[in-house]
Design a protein around this motif. Structure first.
Motif, PDB file in Angstrom:
ATOM      1  N   ASN A  94       0.875  -1.173   0.000  1.00 18.90           N
ATOM      2  CA  ASN A  94       0.000   0.000   0.000  1.00 18.90           C
ATOM      3  C   ASN A  94       0.916   1.227   0.000  1.00 18.90           C
ATOM      4  OD1 ASN A  94      -1.913   1.963   0.568  1.00 18.90           O
ATOM      5  ND2 ASN A  94      -2.302   1.240   2.652  1.00 18.90           N
ATOM      6  N   MET A  95       1.487   1.508  -1.173  1.00 17.35           N
ATOM      7  CA  MET A  95       2.587   2.471  -1.258  1.00 17.35           C
ATOM      8  C   MET A  95       2.145   3.780  -1.917  1.00 17.35           C
ATOM      9  SD  MET A  95       4.823   0.392   0.083  1.00 17.35           S
ATOM     10  CE  MET A  95       6.457   1.052  -0.194  1.00 17.35           C
ATOM     11  N   GLU A  96       2.295   4.869  -1.159  1.00 15.73           N
ATOM     12  CA  GLU A  96       1.950   6.199  -1.651  1.00 15.73           C
ATOM     13  C   GLU A  96       0.496   6.286  -2.129  1.00 15.73           C
ATOM     14  OE1 GLU A  96       5.161   4.915  -3.144  1.00 15.73           O
ATOM     15  OE2 GLU A  96       5.879   5.570  -1.206  1.00 15.73           O
ATOM     16  N   VAL A  97      -0.399   5.686  -1.385  1.00 18.88           N
ATOM     17  CA  VAL A  97      -1.823   5.697  -1.734  1.00 18.88           C
ATOM     18  C   VAL A  97      -2.670   6.334  -0.644  1.00 18.88           C
ATOM     19  CG1 VAL A  97      -3.838   4.294  -2.343  1.00 18.88           C
ATOM     20  CG2 VAL A  97      -1.570   3.622  -3.164  1.00 18.88           C
ATOM     21  N   VAL A  98      -2.353   6.047   0.611  1.00 14.92           N
ATOM     22  CA  VAL A  98      -3.238   6.434   1.712  1.00 14.92           C
ATOM     23  C   VAL A  98      -3.454   7.952   1.789  1.00 14.92           C
ATOM     24  CG1 VAL A  98      -1.417   6.573   3.477  1.00 14.92           C
ATOM     25  CG2 VAL A  98      -3.768   5.947   4.141  1.00 14.92           C
ATOM     26  N   GLU A  99      -2.493   8.743   1.282  1.00 11.41           N
ATOM     27  CA  GLU A  99      -2.668  10.194   1.297  1.00 11.41           C
ATOM     28  C   GLU A  99      -3.570  10.690   0.173  1.00 11.41           C
ATOM     29  OE1 GLU A  99       1.201   9.705  -1.139  1.00 11.41           O
ATOM     30  OE2 GLU A  99       0.100   8.642   0.420  1.00 11.41           O
ATOM     31  N   HIS A 100      -4.045   9.784  -0.678  1.00  4.50           N
ATOM     32  CA  HIS A 100      -4.900  10.177  -1.801  1.00  4.50           C
ATOM     33  C   HIS A 100      -6.348   9.711  -1.654  1.00  4.50           C
ATOM     34  CE1 HIS A 100      -1.568  11.711  -4.214  1.00  4.50           C
ATOM     35  NE2 HIS A 100      -0.897  10.615  -3.939  1.00  4.50           N
ATOM     36  N   VAL A 101      -6.674   8.972  -0.584  1.00  2.48           N
ATOM     37  CA  VAL A 101      -8.024   8.429  -0.455  1.00  2.48           C
ATOM     38  C   VAL A 101      -8.917   9.369   0.345  1.00  2.48           C
ATOM     39  CG1 VAL A 101      -7.179   6.065  -0.638  1.00  2.48           C
ATOM     40  CG2 VAL A 101      -7.502   7.082   1.630  1.00  2.48           C
ATOM     41  N   ALA A 102     -10.230   9.155   0.214  1.00  7.75           N
ATOM     42  CA  ALA A 102     -11.195  10.023   0.887  1.00  7.75           C
ATOM     43  C   ALA A 102     -11.256   9.763   2.393  1.00  7.75           C
ATOM     44  CB  ALA A 102     -12.577   9.838   0.264  1.00  7.75           C
ATOM     45  N   SER A 103     -11.070   8.505   2.795  1.00  6.24           N
ATOM     46  CA  SER A 103     -11.142   8.147   4.211  1.00  6.24           C
ATOM     47  C   SER A 103     -10.031   7.154   4.538  1.00  6.24           C
ATOM     48  CB  SER A 103     -12.501   7.520   4.540  1.00  6.24           C
ATOM     49  OG  SER A 103     -12.513   7.015   5.870  1.00  6.24           O
ATOM     50  N   PRO A 104      -8.894   7.622   5.060  1.00  2.73           N
ATOM     51  CA  PRO A 104      -7.783   6.715   5.355  1.00  2.73           C
ATOM     52  C   PRO A 104      -8.152   5.542   6.255  1.00  2.73           C
ATOM     53  CG  PRO A 104      -7.011   8.970   5.413  1.00  2.73           C
ATOM     54  CD  PRO A 104      -8.515   9.041   5.266  1.00  2.73           C
ATOM     55  N   ILE A 105      -8.947   5.759   7.299  1.00  2.00           N
ATOM     56  CA  ILE A 105      -9.266   4.663   8.206  1.00  2.00           C
ATOM     57  C   ILE A 105     -10.083   3.586   7.507  1.00  2.00           C
ATOM     58  CG2 ILE A 105     -11.234   5.931   9.182  1.00  2.00           C
ATOM     59  CD1 ILE A 105      -9.028   3.208  10.859  1.00  2.00           C
ATOM     60  N   ASP A 106     -11.081   3.976   6.735  1.00  6.82           N
ATOM     61  CA  ASP A 106     -11.885   2.973   6.041  1.00  6.82           C
ATOM     62  C   ASP A 106     -11.067   2.238   4.984  1.00  6.82           C
ATOM     63  OD1 ASP A 106     -14.405   3.326   7.376  1.00  6.82           O
ATOM     64  OD2 ASP A 106     -14.590   5.242   6.336  1.00  6.82           O
ATOM     65  N   TYR A 107     -10.183   2.944   4.340  1.00  5.93           N
ATOM     66  CA  TYR A 107      -9.289   2.318   3.359  1.00  5.93           C
ATOM     67  C   TYR A 107      -8.367   1.295   4.033  1.00  5.93           C
ATOM     68  CZ  TYR A 107      -5.325   2.005   0.121  1.00  5.93           C
ATOM     69  OH  TYR A 107      -4.314   1.565  -0.685  1.00  5.93           O
ATOM     70  N   LEU A 108      -7.810   1.645   5.191  1.00  4.69           N
ATOM     71  CA  LEU A 108      -6.922   0.721   5.898  1.00  4.69           C
ATOM     72  C   LEU A 108      -7.683  -0.476   6.453  1.00  4.69           C
ATOM     73  CD1 LEU A 108      -4.628   3.298   7.731  1.00  4.69           C
ATOM     74  CD2 LEU A 108      -3.992   1.799   5.815  1.00  4.69           C
ATOM     75  N   ILE A 109      -8.928  -0.278   6.832  1.00  2.11           N
ATOM     76  CA  ILE A 109      -9.753  -1.421   7.251  1.00  2.11           C
ATOM     77  C   ILE A 109      -9.907  -2.409   6.097  1.00  2.11           C
ATOM     78  CG2 ILE A 109     -12.118  -2.107   7.849  1.00  2.11           C
ATOM     79  CD1 ILE A 109     -12.253   0.462   9.573  1.00  2.11           C
ATOM     80  N   ALA A 110     -10.154  -1.883   4.906  1.00  4.81           N
ATOM     81  CA  ALA A 110     -10.274  -2.763   3.733  1.00  4.81           C
ATOM     82  C   ALA A 110      -8.964  -3.501   3.480  1.00  4.81           C
ATOM     83  CB  ALA A 110     -10.675  -1.944   2.510  1.00  4.81           C
ATOM     84  N   CYS A 111      -7.833  -2.813   3.642  1.00  2.84           N
ATOM     85  CA  CYS A 111      -6.528  -3.462   3.454  1.00  2.84           C
ATOM     86  C   CYS A 111      -6.339  -4.587   4.472  1.00  2.84           C
ATOM     87  CB  CYS A 111      -5.401  -2.440   3.581  1.00  2.84           C
ATOM     88  SG  CYS A 111      -5.286  -1.287   2.197  1.00  2.84           S
ATOM     89  N   ARG A 112      -6.742  -4.351   5.720  1.00  2.15           N
ATOM     90  CA  ARG A 112      -6.647  -5.404   6.737  1.00  2.15           C
ATOM     91  C   ARG A 112      -7.523  -6.605   6.385  1.00  2.15           C
ATOM     92  NH1 ARG A 112     -10.915  -6.762   9.885  1.00  2.15           N
ATOM     93  NH2 ARG A 112     -11.175  -4.624  10.620  1.00  2.15           N
ATOM     94  N   GLN A 113      -8.725  -6.333   5.864  1.00  2.00           N
ATOM     95  CA  GLN A 113      -9.622  -7.423   5.483  1.00  2.00           C
ATOM     96  C   GLN A 113      -9.032  -8.263   4.347  1.00  2.00           C
ATOM     97  OE1 GLN A 113     -13.059  -5.013   4.601  1.00  2.00           O
ATOM     98  NE2 GLN A 113     -13.949  -5.259   6.635  1.00  2.00           N
ATOM     99  N   LEU A 114      -8.198  -7.654   3.546  1.00  2.00           N
ATOM    100  CA  LEU A 114      -7.597  -8.360   2.406  1.00  2.00           C
ATOM    101  C   LEU A 114      -6.439  -9.267   2.806  1.00  2.00           C
ATOM    102  CD1 LEU A 114      -7.707  -5.411  -0.125  1.00  2.00           C
ATOM    103  CD2 LEU A 114      -8.781  -7.638  -0.484  1.00  2.00           C
ATOM    104  N   LEU A 115      -5.978  -9.144   4.030  1.00  2.00           N
ATOM    105  CA  LEU A 115      -4.855  -9.953   4.495  1.00  2.00           C
ATOM    106  C   LEU A 115      -5.305 -11.256   5.137  1.00  2.00           C
ATOM    107  CD1 LEU A 115      -2.554  -7.278   6.174  1.00  2.00           C
ATOM    108  CD2 LEU A 115      -1.901  -8.762   4.263  1.00  2.00           C
ATOM    109  N   LYS A 116      -4.539 -12.303   4.898  1.00  2.00           N
ATOM    110  CA  LYS A 116      -4.726 -13.543   5.644  1.00  2.00           C
ATOM    111  C   LYS A 116      -4.268 -13.311   7.081  1.00  2.00           C
ATOM    112  CE  LYS A 116      -3.546 -16.412   1.610  1.00  2.00           C
ATOM    113  NZ  LYS A 116      -2.572 -17.388   1.061  1.00  2.00           N
ATOM    114  N   PRO A 117      -4.770 -14.065   8.040  1.00  2.00           N
ATOM    115  CA  PRO A 117      -4.253 -13.949   9.408  1.00  2.00           C
ATOM    116  C   PRO A 117      -2.739 -14.135   9.413  1.00  2.00           C
ATOM    117  CG  PRO A 117      -6.248 -15.281   9.383  1.00  2.00           C
ATOM    118  CD  PRO A 117      -5.884 -15.045   7.941  1.00  2.00           C
ATOM    119  N   GLY A 118      -2.037 -13.225  10.083  1.00  2.00           N
ATOM    120  CA  GLY A 118      -0.587 -13.271  10.084  1.00  2.00           C
ATOM    121  C   GLY A 118       0.044 -12.603   8.886  1.00  2.00           C
ATOM    122  N   GLY A 119      -0.789 -12.016   8.012  1.00  2.00           N
ATOM    123  CA  GLY A 119      -0.292 -11.377   6.796  1.00  2.00           C
ATOM    124  C   GLY A 119       0.413 -10.060   7.072  1.00  2.00           C
ATOM    125  N   LEU A 120       1.193  -9.622   6.080  1.00  2.00           N
ATOM    126  CA  LEU A 120       2.035  -8.436   6.202  1.00  2.00           C
ATOM    127  C   LEU A 120       1.487  -7.283   5.366  1.00  2.00           C
ATOM    128  CD1 LEU A 120       4.793  -7.097   7.048  1.00  2.00           C
ATOM    129  CD2 LEU A 120       5.762  -8.147   4.981  1.00  2.00           C
TER     130      LEU A 120
END
Length: 248
Positions: free
Chosen positions: A134-160
């Motif tokens: 998730n490189m150089e993207v979070v500063e361009h989204v409308a809602s950083p927290i909601d975007y990061l929640i989606a990124c977390r949902q996309l990870l397997k448990p223990g994912g990086l």
């Protein structure tokens, strides 16, 4: 807490749509990213190798890992990940970026799954990855927290999760906006909005709120004498990167 349907900011997407054809021009509008890319890759590959116990000297050290490059642009990070053996998905909300990335990958003999989609749409479909870049993207989204929640949902448990962005302070304004956009003219004026920059402490708080466990952060520091970038444990004053884990 559920992520909304999209955190895409249409005005931000329009900026990158206009520059899509120039992704692989090392002297064009994306020159700063081409210059930064070796430093970014050094951090990314080291973090992935350490977390998944991979030997970077092996022929395909990331074989068996599924990696998402969200906000992939023209594929500057997706292609190296594919060369290292990973199963790579490159996703971007700017539709014009996708054919540029696809054509370049085909010309390079690489198989990469490029998609015009968003993090939220992929999360809603149950996609899962070992690594989310998730490189150089979070500063361009409308809602950083909601975007990061989606990124977390996309990870397997223990994912990086690896996330880079820009700090918010007077130095970053001078370097990233006045310097890069007005003086050097590396980027079109208005590419970045300083008010959307995020301090390292703010990003760590957002990552924790999104359900991730931040484990590392380093700065990307530009040397105007050597004309290159290096990683720094101390200087996070302008560009910086973080690594986080999804609890197992």
């Amino acid at each position: 807490m559920q992520a909304p349907q999209t955190t895409v900011d249409p005005s931000e997407i329009a900026k990158f749509e206009a520059m899509a054809a120039e992704w692989w021009d090392e002297n064009g509008k994306f020159k700063p990213l081409h210059m930064l890319n070796p430093c970014r890759l050094d951090y990314i590959t080291t973090q992935i190798a350490g977390e998944f116990d991979r030997d970077l000297k092996a022929p395909e050290p990331f074989k068996g890992l599924r990696i998402l490059d969200i906000g992939c642009g023209g594929g500057l990070l997706a292609e190296p990940m594919a060369r290292l053996g990973a199963d790579v998905v490159g996703a971007d909300a700017a539709e014009r970026n996708i054919p540029v990335a696809q054509i370049h990958a085909e010309q390079s003999g690489l198989k990469i799954d490029y998609r015009h989609t968003t993090a939220e749409d992929m999360a809603a479909k149950g996609e899962q990855f070992d690594v989310v870049l998730n490189m150089e993207v979070v500063e361009h989204v409308a809602s950083p927290i909601d975007y990061l929640i989606a990124c977390r949902q996309l990870l397997k448990p223990g994912g990086l999760h690896i996330c880079s962005t820009l700090n918010r302070n007077p130095k970053s304004y001078m370097m990233a906006i006045i310097g890069a956009e007005h003086v050097m003219r590396w980027l079109p004026k208005g590419t970045h909005e300083w008010s959307k920059f995020i301090t390292p402490d703010e990003l760590f708080d957002l990552l924790r709120e999104a359900g991730l466990d931040p484990v590392d952060r380093k700065g990307f520091v530009f040397n105007p004498i050597k004309w290159d970038w290096r990683l720094s444990d101390r200087d996070l004053s302008v560009n910086y990167v973080t690594a986080s884990l999804k609890p197992a």
